[in-house]
Design an enzyme around this catalytic site. Structure first.
Site, PDB file in Angstrom:
ATOM      1  N   ALA A  65      -8.110  -6.194  -5.821  1.00 36.01           N
ATOM      2  CA  ALA A  65      -9.404  -6.229  -6.498  1.00 36.01           C
ATOM      3  C   ALA A  65     -10.161  -4.984  -6.055  1.00 36.01           C
ATOM      4  CB  ALA A  65     -10.150  -7.492  -6.092  1.00 36.01           C
ATOM      5  N   GLY A 108      -5.354  -8.727  -4.770  1.00 39.13           N
ATOM      6  CA  GLY A 108      -5.440  -9.178  -6.159  1.00 39.13           C
ATOM      7  C   GLY A 108      -4.301  -8.656  -7.019  1.00 39.13           C
ATOM      8  N   GLU A 111      -1.594 -11.012  -6.497  1.00 39.08           N
ATOM      9  CA  GLU A 111      -1.980 -12.276  -7.155  1.00 39.08           C
ATOM     10  C   GLU A 111      -1.840 -12.166  -8.674  1.00 39.08           C
ATOM     11  OE1 GLU A 111      -5.682 -12.211  -4.868  1.00 39.08           O
ATOM     12  OE2 GLU A 111      -5.236 -14.265  -4.283  1.00 39.08           O
ATOM     13  N   GLU A 131      -6.066  -9.043   2.583  1.00 38.96           N
ATOM     14  CA  GLU A 131      -7.497  -9.365   2.602  1.00 38.96           C
ATOM     15  C   GLU A 131      -8.032  -9.613   4.006  1.00 38.96           C
ATOM     16  OE1 GLU A 131      -5.300 -10.606   0.431  1.00 38.96           O
ATOM     17  OE2 GLU A 131      -6.183 -10.684  -1.575  1.00 38.96           O
TER      18      GLU A 131
END
Ligand code: HXC
Length: 257
Positions: A65, A108, A111, A131
């Site tokens: 992200a 992300g 993911e 993360e």
């Protein structure tokens, strides 16, 4: 089509989405996620498209992200805007999606790849959930999907240490279906996508739905669901055609009905 941070094109019956934010290693900004969602929704509606590929660049599928976008987000911001909720739209797509991963698939990015149905990796791909190094945790299914893909011990290692998996390790662990030379990634992914797209779209969608049901259901419920879906195929033209073509030693023609 050329969007701000991605491109989409149709290659025969395969819809291709290419992430294109090279300066930030395809960091998944809100805008980029919206673009991916719009693209896959259009492909879902397009009757000529039988399967979808999401890919990035040689250096990065997606390095996570967008940290710069998230840095200053407060808890009320996150909660009020239901931060990351729109990411899950991808899982509502009923056509098969292949993630073709070269380079980094981190946070992300990993993911996003796991929300796809099949992951194919180039030899230099790297998977991880770093993360923890940023003072946060995976927020888009990482803690849930990773454990289902690679088991508790490895999932915990990745999430708690931020260690990465190489493409070969990811394949060995079951996260990735296949590892191919870097430059052959898109060719191989396209071959697989074309093969899927060559079958009855109706049957393919039923198969995807049945496999995905295993995420949500107990074994007994899942097997019952599978059996009912299996029974349903006998109400389709394409089951009659597929089996009749086998018996008559000819190639079936699918009608998606
Ligand atoms: C914003 C990013 C970014 C990210 C890289 N960049 N990853 N920007 N968000 N996730 C930017 C860098 O700031 C830099 O911009 C440029 O991309 C190139 O990156 P470098 O670090 O210079 O490249 P390199 O040295 O090759 O290192 C590659 C890397 C590293 C190992 C992938 O970039 C990295 O560690 N990135 C962060 C990975 C990460 O922590 N991902 C998880 C994010 S959190 P400038 O402007 O400096 O040149 C997350 C939360 C998930 O995903 C929650 C649910 C979705």
């Amino acid at each position: 089509k050329q969007f701000c941070t991605s491109t989409t094109e149709k290659k025969g019956r395969v819809g291709l989405v290419t992430l294109n934010r090279p300066k930030s290693l395809n960091a998944l900004s809100d805008g980029l996620i919206s673009e991916i969602n719009s693209a896959v929704k259009l492909f879902q509606e397009d009757k000529d498209v039988g399967s979808i590929i999401i890919t990035g660049s040689e250096k990065a599928f997606a390095a996570g992200a967008d940290i710069k976008e998230m840095e200053k987000v407060t808890l009320p911001d996150a909660y009020n805007n239901d931060l990351l909720a729109q990411w899950h739209d991808l899982t509502k797509i009923r056509k098969p999606i292949i993630a073709a991963v070269n380079g980094y698939a981190l946070g992300g990015g990993c993911e996003l790849a796991m929300m796809c149905d099949i992951i194919i990796a180039g030899e230099k791909a790297v998977f991880g959930q770093p993360e923890i190094k940023l003072g946060t945790i995976p927020g888009c299914g990482g803690t849930q999907r990773l454990i289902r893909a690679i088991g508790k011990s490895k999932a915990m290692e990745l999430v708690l240490t931020g260690n990465n998996l190489t493409a070969v390790e990811a394949e060995k662990a079951g996260l990735v279906s296949k590892v191919v030379p870097v430059e052959e990634l898109l060719t191989e992914a396209t071959k697989m996508a074309e093969k899927i797209a060559s079958y009855s779209q109706l049957t393919v969608a039923m198969a995807k739905e049945a496999v995905n049901a295993s995420y949500e259901l107990t074994l007994q419920e899942g097997i019952r669901f599978e059996r009912r879906m299996f029974h349903s195929t006998f109400g389709t033209h394409d089951q009659k055609e597929g089996m009749n073509a086998f018996v008559e030693k000819r190639t079936p023609t699918w009608h998606n009905k």
